[in-house]
Motif scaffolding. Sequence first.
Motif, PDB file in Angstrom:
ATOM      1  N   GLY A   1       0.934  -1.225  -0.074  1.00 53.76           N
ATOM      2  CA  GLY A   1      -0.074  -0.009  -0.016  1.00 53.76           C
ATOM      3  C   GLY A   1       0.896   1.301   0.044  1.00 53.76           C
ATOM      4  N   GLN A   2       0.284   2.250  -0.606  1.00 48.03           N
ATOM      5  CA  GLN A   2       1.171   3.736  -0.734  1.00 48.03           C
ATOM      6  C   GLN A   2       0.226   4.889  -0.533  1.00 48.03           C
ATOM      7  OE1 GLN A   2       3.571   3.917  -4.464  1.00 48.03           O
ATOM      8  NE2 GLN A   2       2.396   1.892  -4.891  1.00 48.03           N
ATOM      9  N   HIS A   3      -1.110   4.622  -0.278  1.00 41.42           N
ATOM     10  CA  HIS A   3      -2.011   5.802  -0.341  1.00 41.42           C
ATOM     11  C   HIS A   3      -2.469   6.062   0.824  1.00 41.42           C
ATOM     12  CE1 HIS A   3      -2.404   4.971  -4.565  1.00 41.42           C
ATOM     13  NE2 HIS A   3      -2.684   6.381  -4.689  1.00 41.42           N
ATOM     14  N   ASN A   4      -2.322   5.524   2.115  1.00 43.53           N
ATOM     15  CA  ASN A   4      -2.903   5.835   3.427  1.00 43.53           C
ATOM     16  C   ASN A   4      -2.000   6.642   4.215  1.00 43.53           C
ATOM     17  OD1 ASN A   4      -4.870   5.508   5.220  1.00 43.53           O
ATOM     18  ND2 ASN A   4      -3.867   4.026   6.557  1.00 43.53           N
ATOM     19  N   TYR A   5      -1.626   7.758   3.648  1.00 39.25           N
ATOM     20  CA  TYR A   5      -0.872   8.814   4.448  1.00 39.25           C
ATOM     21  C   TYR A   5      -1.698  10.190   4.520  1.00 39.25           C
ATOM     22  CZ  TYR A   5       3.651   6.034   4.027  1.00 39.25           C
ATOM     23  OH  TYR A   5       4.282   4.970   4.001  1.00 39.25           O
ATOM     24  N   ASP A   6      -1.649  10.600   5.443  1.00 36.46           N
ATOM     25  CA  ASP A   6      -2.480  12.132   5.617  1.00 36.46           C
ATOM     26  C   ASP A   6      -2.166  13.218   4.806  1.00 36.46           C
ATOM     27  OD1 ASP A   6      -0.253  13.289   6.895  1.00 36.46           O
ATOM     28  OD2 ASP A   6      -1.632  14.100   8.435  1.00 36.46           O
ATOM     29  N   GLY A   7      -0.894  12.953   3.862  1.00 36.45           N
ATOM     30  CA  GLY A   7      -0.532  13.960   2.852  1.00 36.45           C
ATOM     31  C   GLY A   7      -0.605  13.440   1.604  1.00 36.45           C
ATOM     32  N   GLY A   8      -1.521  12.353   1.373  1.00 36.87           N
ATOM     33  CA  GLY A   8      -1.461  11.752   0.074  1.00 36.87           C
ATOM     34  C   GLY A   8      -0.413  10.830  -0.134  1.00 36.87           C
ATOM     35  N   LYS A   9      -0.181  10.241  -1.388  1.00 37.59           N
ATOM     36  CA  LYS A   9       0.572   9.037  -1.750  1.00 37.59           C
ATOM     37  C   LYS A   9       2.051   9.205  -1.324  1.00 37.59           C
ATOM     38  CE  LYS A   9       1.858   6.186  -5.769  1.00 37.59           C
ATOM     39  NZ  LYS A   9       1.560   6.015  -7.023  1.00 37.59           N
ATOM     40  N   GLY A  10       2.297   8.276  -0.167  1.00 41.36           N
ATOM     41  CA  GLY A  10       3.737   8.243   0.370  1.00 41.36           C
ATOM     42  C   GLY A  10       3.915   9.533   1.157  1.00 41.36           C
ATOM     43  N   THR A  11       3.160  10.452   1.425  1.00 41.39           N
ATOM     44  CA  THR A  11       3.702  11.848   1.792  1.00 41.39           C
ATOM     45  C   THR A  11       2.831  11.850   3.372  1.00 41.39           C
ATOM     46  OG1 THR A  11       3.825  12.627  -0.019  1.00 41.39           O
ATOM     47  CG2 THR A  11       3.633  14.413   1.715  1.00 41.39           C
ATOM     48  N   GLY A  12       3.661  12.254   4.611  1.00 42.04           N
ATOM     49  CA  GLY A  12       2.925  12.600   5.530  1.00 42.04           C
ATOM     50  C   GLY A  12       2.940  11.647   6.608  1.00 42.04           C
ATOM     51  N   ASN A  13       1.835  11.464   7.708  1.00 41.35           N
ATOM     52  CA  ASN A  13       1.596  10.501   8.560  1.00 41.35           C
ATOM     53  C   ASN A  13       1.011   9.260   7.971  1.00 41.35           C
ATOM     54  OD1 ASN A  13       3.296  12.099  10.471  1.00 41.35           O
ATOM     55  ND2 ASN A  13       1.373  13.318  10.513  1.00 41.35           N
ATOM     56  N   TRP A  14       1.348   8.204   8.472  1.00 39.26           N
ATOM     57  CA  TRP A  14       0.647   6.849   8.150  1.00 39.26           C
ATOM     58  C   TRP A  14      -0.693   6.984   9.079  1.00 39.26           C
ATOM     59  CZ3 TRP A  14       0.382   3.505   4.527  1.00 39.26           C
ATOM     60  CH2 TRP A  14      -0.404   2.359   4.692  1.00 39.26           C
ATOM     61  N   MET A  15      -1.929   6.941   8.766  1.00 38.17           N
ATOM     62  CA  MET A  15      -3.326   7.098   9.393  1.00 38.17           C
ATOM     63  C   MET A  15      -3.617   5.920   9.892  1.00 38.17           C
ATOM     64  SD  MET A  15      -5.344   9.642   6.602  1.00 38.17           S
ATOM     65  CE  MET A  15      -5.008   8.667   5.184  1.00 38.17           C
ATOM     66  N   SER A  16      -2.924   4.604   9.898  1.00 37.09           N
ATOM     67  CA  SER A  16      -3.276   3.414  10.493  1.00 37.09           C
ATOM     68  C   SER A  16      -4.675   2.976  10.285  1.00 37.09           C
ATOM     69  CB  SER A  16      -3.144   3.537  11.983  1.00 37.09           C
ATOM     70  OG  SER A  16      -3.291   2.353  12.980  1.00 37.09           O
ATOM     71  N   ASP A  17      -5.530   2.370  11.344  1.00 32.46           N
ATOM     72  CA  ASP A  17      -6.940   2.236  11.039  1.00 32.46           C
ATOM     73  C   ASP A  17      -7.905   3.345  11.380  1.00 32.46           C
ATOM     74  OD1 ASP A  17      -6.314   1.905  13.970  1.00 32.46           O
ATOM     75  OD2 ASP A  17      -7.560   0.061  14.073  1.00 32.46           O
ATOM     76  N   CYS A  18      -7.421   4.569  11.612  1.00 32.95           N
ATOM     77  CA  CYS A  18      -8.338   5.604  11.767  1.00 32.95           C
ATOM     78  C   CYS A  18      -9.327   6.013  10.456  1.00 32.95           C
ATOM     79  CB  CYS A  18      -7.558   6.741  12.055  1.00 32.95           C
ATOM     80  SG  CYS A  18      -6.398   6.708  13.631  1.00 32.95           S
ATOM     81  N   MET A  19     -10.530   5.576  10.372  1.00 35.90           N
ATOM     82  CA  MET A  19     -11.411   5.759   9.398  1.00 35.90           C
ATOM     83  C   MET A  19     -11.422   7.179   9.425  1.00 35.90           C
ATOM     84  SD  MET A  19     -12.995   4.853   6.790  1.00 35.90           S
ATOM     85  CE  MET A  19     -12.937   3.011   6.520  1.00 35.90           C
ATOM     86  N   GLY A  20     -11.553   7.917  10.518  1.00 42.16           N
ATOM     87  CA  GLY A  20     -11.839   9.580  10.342  1.00 42.16           C
ATOM     88  C   GLY A  20     -10.512  10.074  11.204  1.00 42.16           C
ATOM     89  N   TYR A  21      -9.711  10.632  10.274  1.00 43.68           N
ATOM     90  CA  TYR A  21      -8.417  10.845  10.530  1.00 43.68           C
ATOM     91  C   TYR A  21      -8.368  12.303  10.762  1.00 43.68           C
ATOM     92  CZ  TYR A  21      -3.284  11.332  10.988  1.00 43.68           C
ATOM     93  OH  TYR A  21      -1.822  11.573  11.560  1.00 43.68           O
TER      94      TYR A  21
END
Length: 260
Positions: A222-242
């Motif tokens: 996976g490459q998209h689950n970052y709060d800044g977009g693909k590969g950018t920022g913090n990993w959002m884990s399993d937070c459906m509402g981040y």
Amino acid sequence: MGFRFKFFSIIFLGLMSCSDTSDSTASNYPDISSFNTNRSDQFIVELNANIVDGHMYRGESASTPHNGAHINFINNSGGTHFPNSTAPSDYPSIYAVADGTITAIQPYYEVISSNGTHYRYGLSLAFANQDGETITLEYSIEPMVDPGDSQFYENFILVDVGDQVKKGAKLATMYLSTDSTIGTDHHIHFSLKKNNSFLSPSIFTPAIMTAFSQKISTANGGQHNYDGGKGTGNWMSDCMGYKIAITENPYQNTAESCLK
């Protein structure tokens, strides 16, 4: 299928109803608070090998806010996994996450943005209420490609406006193009909506959230689950509402850094 229409917009503003026959009175649905204590055990799609990436709902305080979570599907270049077929049954199923009513359908929608133009179809499922207002789950189904026919995606929508559906009912299927340029960009964009406001779709059981977050993990490519977009920022884990704002919380008037 009932009458439907082609609609164009620069940004995703929610699905437009093609009929006023649906019974979407808010009092017909349970209060959204019931989903906070009794989460849905039905995800939008089957959590199987077809899912290869995705991301959580990125709230207003995220590095790059995005008003919907994503489910990305396997690369079908050349029909490797799914044939170049027009039969809806050949593709991944999309389900009702709760009992409700189909209140809107869009069979063909051109999205024009700074990233270019892509195409989608979708529907709205009314299933809950809050303070007398109906809450819908918005399914934006995005194969990305223009099929060259505004009626092409109609067959992939299996319900009509006004249909009463049960949790687990098949609503549509996810068309996966064989176009080599799409890669794993085929996706479903989903969120809750009340009036014109988007809310975090934090309505699923912990078991589903764990399974989904594992599917889209970096360990699985996976490459998209970052709060800044693909590969950018913090990993959002399993937070459906981040990092959601008060206005994005479907349950209470508080901002949350991680609403699962």
